[in-house]
Design a protein around this motif. Sequence first.
Motif, short mmCIF file in Angstrom:
data_model
loop_
_atom_site.label_atom_id
_atom_site.label_comp_id
_atom_site.label_asym_id
_atom_site.label_seq_id
_atom_site.Cartn_x
_atom_site.Cartn_y
_atom_site.Cartn_z
N SER A 63 -39.53 24.80 12.89
CA SER A 63 -38.78 25.96 13.28
C SER A 63 -37.33 26.15 13.34
N SER A 64 -36.97 26.99 12.52
CA SER A 64 -35.26 27.31 12.62
C SER A 64 -34.91 27.89 14.03
N GLY A 65 -33.73 27.44 14.41
CA GLY A 65 -33.15 27.96 15.83
C GLY A 65 -32.16 28.99 15.48
N ALA A 66 -31.75 29.66 16.71
CA ALA A 66 -30.78 30.74 16.55
C ALA A 66 -29.62 30.70 15.73
N PHE A 67 -29.00 29.35 15.65
CA PHE A 67 -27.77 29.31 14.99
C PHE A 67 -28.01 29.21 13.60
N ASP A 71 -27.55 25.85 31.17
CA ASP A 71 -27.48 24.52 31.79
C ASP A 71 -26.24 23.87 31.49
N PHE A 72 -25.86 22.65 32.30
CA PHE A 72 -24.71 22.32 32.23
C PHE A 72 -24.71 21.20 31.02
N ASN A 73 -25.94 20.54 31.00
CA ASN A 73 -26.00 19.47 29.63
C ASN A 73 -26.07 20.26 28.39
N LEU A 74 -26.65 21.31 28.55
CA LEU A 74 -26.81 22.02 27.17
C LEU A 74 -25.35 22.70 26.59
N GLN A 75 -24.61 22.60 27.56
CA GLN A 75 -23.17 23.01 27.26
C GLN A 75 -22.30 22.23 26.22
N SER A 76 -22.79 21.07 26.58
CA SER A 76 -22.14 19.75 25.73
C SER A 76 -22.51 20.11 24.32
N LYS A 77 -23.83 20.31 24.18
CA LYS A 77 -24.45 20.27 22.82
C LYS A 77 -23.91 21.58 22.16
N LEU A 78 -23.93 22.52 22.83
CA LEU A 78 -23.26 23.90 22.19
C LEU A 78 -21.77 23.53 22.09
N LEU A 79 -21.12 22.91 22.58
CA LEU A 79 -19.58 22.55 22.17
C LEU A 79 -19.69 21.81 20.95
N ARG A 80 -20.52 20.86 20.77
CA ARG A 80 -20.53 20.06 19.59
C ARG A 80 -20.85 21.00 18.49
N VAL A 81 -21.70 21.91 18.53
CA VAL A 81 -22.06 22.88 17.46
C VAL A 81 -20.71 23.83 17.20
N LEU A 82 -19.84 24.28 18.11
CA LEU A 82 -18.86 25.09 17.84
C LEU A 82 -17.76 24.24 17.09
N GLU A 140 -18.27 21.01 15.50
CA GLU A 140 -18.54 20.60 13.99
C GLU A 140 -18.87 21.42 13.18
N ARG A 141 -19.31 22.91 13.31
CA ARG A 141 -20.10 23.83 12.75
C ARG A 141 -21.32 23.46 11.99
N GLU A 142 -21.95 22.54 12.90
CA GLU A 142 -23.37 22.22 12.15
C GLU A 142 -24.30 21.73 13.37
N VAL A 143 -25.72 22.13 13.05
CA VAL A 143 -26.82 21.87 14.18
C VAL A 143 -27.63 20.77 13.56
N THR A 144 -28.50 20.23 14.54
CA THR A 144 -29.57 19.40 14.14
C THR A 144 -30.71 19.75 14.82
N ARG A 145 -31.60 19.77 14.29
CA ARG A 145 -32.88 20.28 14.97
C ARG A 145 -33.50 19.20 15.79
N ILE A 146 -34.42 19.73 16.89
CA ILE A 146 -34.83 18.40 17.91
C ILE A 146 -35.84 17.81 17.04
N GLY A 147 -35.86 16.59 17.12
CA GLY A 147 -36.63 15.71 16.25
C GLY A 147 -36.28 15.59 14.87
N GLY A 148 -35.32 16.04 14.61
CA GLY A 148 -34.54 15.67 13.15
C GLY A 148 -33.31 14.85 13.26
N GLY A 149 -32.98 14.44 11.89
CA GLY A 149 -31.82 13.67 11.88
C GLY A 149 -30.59 14.33 11.01
N LYS A 150 -31.25 15.31 10.18
CA LYS A 150 -30.13 15.69 9.07
C LYS A 150 -29.49 17.09 9.73
#
Length: 531
Positions: free
Chosen positions: A299-303, A320-331, A333-343
Amino acid sequence: MSELLECLLQALLPIARITGGYATVTDKAGVRIRTVDSQGQEVETLKGKIFNLAKEAGSTGMVSVGPSQITEGAEAWSLPLGEYVLAASNFERLKCEQELEESLKLALPFIARVAGGEAVLFNEEGRRVASVGIDGQTNSNYIGKVSVAAQQAIQSQRPVIGDSMSGMGAVAVRIPITRKFGFGFNNEQGVRKQQKLMEEVKKFQYARYNFSDIIGSSEAIEKMKSRAAFVAKGISSIIISGETGTGKELFAQSIHNASERRSNPFIAINCGALPESLIESCFFGYEEGAFTGAKKRGSSGAFEQANGGTIFLDEISEMDFNLQSKLLRVLQEREVTRIGGGKPFRVDVRVIASTNRDLVEMINNGSFRNDLYYRLNVVELKVPSLRERSEDIPALVKIFISEFNNLLGKFVTGISEQAVYHLCRYQWPGNIRELKNCIEYMMNIVSVNESTIEMNHLPHYIHGSLPEGKQQQQIGTLAGAVAVVERESIIGALKYTGGAKREAAKLLGVSTTTLWRKMVELGIVTNVSIQ
């Protein structure tokens, strides 16, 4: 035949062609000896006729310029040469222009249909002399209107492209035909179709509101709307701060719909409403088999869903504080990686976040990442609380009464002045959301036979917001005397301006905001009617 006359007769054809009309030789009395058209054909019907302009030149010995005798609007000149007068007019050129203009008038309905918008004919002043809509019917509403772009086209003798006068958002082209007239058309129908398509697309998105839906004319809210509309044109991240119930999401949707991304998705995520175990997959999506219960094909995510559009992170302070770091990376790098995915998946998303808490204070106590804050806080907008814009309460009350009339099947036509006074004096910790709930409560207890909300319909906590006998305690005091004079002055100014508060404020020498505040303090609130 004299040598001079023979020379003049030979010159008639080139002169007629150059001037675009008839050329003639007369005697000094203005009697036509020979007249030819621009094709070199002699006009036998004019032979022996008197040309008054040539007669004038022959008698004065000076060049004469004036109207042609053949057709209205044509011009002519006469040049005395010895015993003869040489004269010419632009009769044929004018006739050709008139025929061309008439032909264009007849063609306007076809031009309008093909171009998909209004087609017009304008004169040398840029004034519309004919206008036809896409239905082929004359549009009399715009005939006589002057277009600056049409004026520029005539003056420069070049096509001019600009905004359409009749269709909002449409583009029009104005094309000069002669020095006297031109025509133009717009793409109104195409723009309407595009706007309709965008409206249909919006039905399947969450961004339903625009700045026009934000009720209020107070200085605080107008300033906020103006700034939000300005930054909407950009691409930078935005943090919208404000107390609960002030309408932060309303501003987020309005910003999206005023931006270049308005035809693309608007995805809203409430960071405080989703459990920690689900919010990451909601943000970034997941691949098939990433966890127990994962959908086939993932399933695709919100981004990903918001790609090309806007993602609204409501109550970002609850993330959540830990999720904040993942959001920061998205902002970053301008890219997302699905859970369980590598691309990784490239995304083009504008982020708008909202909070009702002090993020700087949260950074200081270690519950919010400062690097995420600085990444999000490129532009900060603070929505004013309702108590900071109490002068907007009557307008909001009017809207809510109308809304609940339809919803509850009531026929309430207004609210008493005393009731509005108490609503304006209340502090509204829950802001507009609390005010709406208050109106809904009162609309529920208003009986079928009652058409006006009165004091007895107010919730008890609104009744208790003012100290008993406050106004009576001021009687006999200096403050009370000042209040009486201020009240009389304000009421007099409002009567003089017919209720126009801006004009009344000018008369009194105060700002509109000060006038509103004084009106609330002194209980000068006009009856709010929904009719």
